[in-house]
Design a protein around this motif. Structure first.
Motif, short mmCIF file in Angstrom:
data_model
loop_
_atom_site.label_atom_id
_atom_site.label_comp_id
_atom_site.label_asym_id
_atom_site.label_seq_id
_atom_site.Cartn_x
_atom_site.Cartn_y
_atom_site.Cartn_z
N SER A 144 -7.08 5.49 -7.31
CA SER A 144 -7.74 4.83 -6.27
C SER A 144 -7.89 5.54 -4.97
CB SER A 144 -7.39 3.35 -6.13
OG SER A 144 -5.71 3.42 -5.65
N SER A 145 -6.52 6.43 -4.91
CA SER A 145 -6.42 7.01 -3.47
C SER A 145 -7.17 8.51 -3.63
CB SER A 145 -4.80 7.51 -3.27
OG SER A 145 -4.18 6.39 -3.27
N ARG A 186 -10.63 7.54 -2.49
CA ARG A 186 -10.66 7.35 -1.25
C ARG A 186 -10.61 8.49 -0.17
NH1 ARG A 186 -7.13 2.05 -0.06
NH2 ARG A 186 -8.12 2.12 2.01
N ILE A 187 -9.74 9.50 -0.76
CA ILE A 187 -9.58 10.63 -0.13
C ILE A 187 -10.40 11.74 -0.49
CG2 ILE A 187 -7.92 12.43 0.43
CD1 ILE A 187 -5.49 10.49 0.08
N LEU A 218 -5.77 7.09 5.60
CA LEU A 218 -5.49 6.19 4.81
C LEU A 218 -3.96 5.76 5.13
CD1 LEU A 218 -6.62 5.02 2.09
CD2 LEU A 218 -5.56 6.52 0.97
N ASN A 219 -3.26 6.38 5.33
CA ASN A 219 -1.71 6.09 5.76
C ASN A 219 -1.81 5.37 7.04
OD1 ASN A 219 -0.89 7.06 3.46
ND2 ASN A 219 -0.46 9.00 4.40
N ARG A 220 -2.86 5.30 7.76
CA ARG A 220 -2.86 4.52 9.22
C ARG A 220 -1.72 5.19 10.15
NH1 ARG A 220 -3.17 -1.91 7.43
NH2 ARG A 220 -5.01 -1.64 6.53
N ARG A 280 -7.80 12.85 6.04
CA ARG A 280 -8.33 11.68 5.28
C ARG A 280 -7.10 10.81 4.88
NH1 ARG A 280 -13.26 10.11 4.13
NH2 ARG A 280 -12.56 9.15 2.48
N ALA A 281 -6.00 11.68 4.55
CA ALA A 281 -4.66 11.02 3.89
C ALA A 281 -4.19 10.44 5.21
CB ALA A 281 -3.64 11.98 3.49
N ARG A 316 2.25 5.12 0.36
CA ARG A 316 1.98 6.26 1.44
C ARG A 316 1.56 7.30 0.80
NH1 ARG A 316 4.98 10.61 3.91
NH2 ARG A 316 3.88 11.11 6.07
N PRO A 331 0.77 -1.15 -0.09
CA PRO A 331 -0.07 -0.04 0.05
C PRO A 331 0.87 1.24 -0.04
CG PRO A 331 -0.91 -1.55 1.45
CD PRO A 331 0.52 -2.04 1.17
N ARG A 335 -15.09 9.69 -2.16
CA ARG A 335 -16.11 9.38 -1.23
C ARG A 335 -16.68 10.25 -0.21
NH1 ARG A 335 -13.51 3.25 0.40
NH2 ARG A 335 -13.30 2.63 -2.03
#
Length: 474
Positions: free
Chosen positions: A409-410, A413-414, A443-445, A439-440, A234, A232, A417
């Protein structure tokens, strides 16, 4: 049945234990209601808020009491004034007594008045509440996130979506200034950086006299992703204008991901000039690679336009599927990076489409003209980006990325959505920029780690169990 919940405060020394009765719970065991077992959500929220109120008030009271005496001379500071203050927490609003003391006569304080809670409670809400607001605000619309908070957690009844939005933007600013936890993978000698753009709607109010006109336009959000194939990536996002600050932020993103200025960067994106300028401003030795997905979509449009025209011999030496065969060869030459050959094939394909248009002035002539225009779009696009074309087949065989699908795709998602797909929302640039930071990080956890670094006590369990659990089997 009756149950009394009592809170005890023990100083851990010889001081007497302070007992506070919180609530009394009642159940009619003579006429029980089927399914009415345990505490209801409303009772649980009431109990939690009661514990929070008493616990926080006692904690703040002991904090102030321990600092009432002057550390220099030991004299007790006199009370100047006090008022009732409130503190928003995740478990409801807490009310406490906020005091101000007169400075000690020895002069050690250096000020006229001393406010003990000024540094201990610097804001009207706790850090945990701000980060929780930001997490929910990044996942769903602000009003909906506030409704979820009201449904599950105690509330003062005065919280609203504006507070949640402000907390989300403040957390976004904190994330942008914070140092990330570090690379998620072993850093390679060359970075694969994908760049693409998503758009959200904004409204700018323009006044003409007494009339207010809404001028709608869009905000471009630049999204970048970096990382090795198979893992995945970053991601990084920004709603800032294409200025020097944007270049600095992207350079900082690469550095925090482990790719310093001495590393090579391979940039994948479409042929947009503004994105090329962003990549060119990086202090790295970079190479610009044109996104194959974008080329493939344009070739797909040409293919769909040529398919109805495929059958037919247009020159004496041609085959029955001369037009289609030449298009397949042209596409293959672009795929393998043979620049001179695909240029010649493209020119020949253009000539054949002109012949088809002249031969079928009626019927398929319009389709031939449409295919001709789409082919011109492809040829102009490829010739404008000759230096960015590569042998895509060879790159794919060695496991390199040739498209920005992972960036797109990022973006979905960022940006998609939350900010534009299925949600009729308009954004300010500051609001969009703050939200995409959160949100980033999600997504990066990295959001939980950044929250704990901002408030180290978030997520910690500072509890101990009694030695005997009467409600648990031995």
């Amino acid at each position: 049945m009756r149950c009394t919940v009592v809170l005890e405060f023990d100083g851990g020394d010889t001081t007497p234990v302070k007992r506070v009765e919180l609530v009394r719970l009642h159940r009619d065991t003579a006429k029980p209601v089927p399914g009415d077992v345990g505490l209801s959500l409303a009772e649980g929220k009431t109990l939690i808020q009661s514990v929070q109120q008493e616990f926080a008030a006692e904690q703040l009271g002991q904090f102030c009491e321990g600092r009432r005496k002057c550390q220099a001379c030991g004299a007790v500071r006199r009370l100047h004034d006090s008022h009732c203050a409130s503190l928003r927490t995740t478990l409801g609003k807490v009310y406490h007594c906020h005091e101000r003391w007169k400075a000690c006569i020895c002069g050690a304080d250096g000020t006229r008045y001393v406010s003990p809670l000024k540094a201990y409670v610097p804001e009207s809400s706790t850090g945990e509440l701000r980060w929780l607001h930001a997490t929910l605000g990044a996942m769903m619309p602000y009003r909906q996130a506030m409704a979820v908070m009201h449904l599950l957690l105690p509330t003062s009844g005065r919280d609203n979506h504006v507070t949640l939005r402000n907390h989300t933007l403040s957390v976004g600013a904190a994330i942008q200034e914070a140092e990330p936890p570090g690379p998620h993978w072993p850093v390679e000698s060359e970075a694969e950086l994908g760049i693409d753009v998503g758009y959200v709607r904004k409204v700018k109010r323009v006044s003409k006299g007494d009339e207010v006109i809404k001028d709608s336009s869009s905000i471009a959000i630049v999204v970048a992703a970096v990382g090795p194939v198979g893992k995945p990536p970053r991601v990084w996002a920004s709603a800032l204008p294409r200025s020097k600050r944007l270049h600095i932020e992207m350079t900082k993103f690469l550095k925090n991901s482990g790719y310093t200025a001495d590393k090579r960067v391979r940039v994948l994106s479409d042929g947009a000039k503004d994105l090329a300028d962003v990549a060119a401003a990086l202090p790295h030795d970079s190479r610009w690679v044109l996104d194959w997905a974008h080329i493939g979509r344009m070739l797909r449009h040409v293919e769909q336009a040529i398919t109805p025209l495929a059958y037919g011999r247009l020159t004496p030496a041609g085959l029955a599927f001369e037009l289609w065969d030449l298009f397949v060869r042209f596409r293959s030459l672009v795929w393998t990076g043979q620049t001179q050959r695909w240029q010649r094939a493209g020119e020949r394909l253009f000539q054949l489409l002109e012949l088809r248009e002249q031969r079928d002035a009626t019927g398929l002539g319009e389709r031939a003209r449409s295919a001709l225009h789409k082919l011109l779009d492809v040829l102009f696009y490829l010739r404008a980006n000759l230096s960015s074309l590569i042998d895509y087949r060879s790159w794919q065989q060695v496991g390199r990325r040739i498209s920005t699908g992972y960036v797109e795709s990022s973006i979905n998602r960022i940006v998609g959505r939350r900010m534009c797909k299925g949600q009729q929302m308009r954004w300010s640039r500051a609001g969009a920029h703050g939200l995409v930071q959160v949100r980033a990080a999600l997504l990066n956890r990295e959001l939980d780690d950044l929250a704990e670094r901002n408030s180290p006590w978030i997520g910690k369990r500072r509890v101990s169990w009694p030695w005997q659990h009467t409600s648990h089997p031995s």
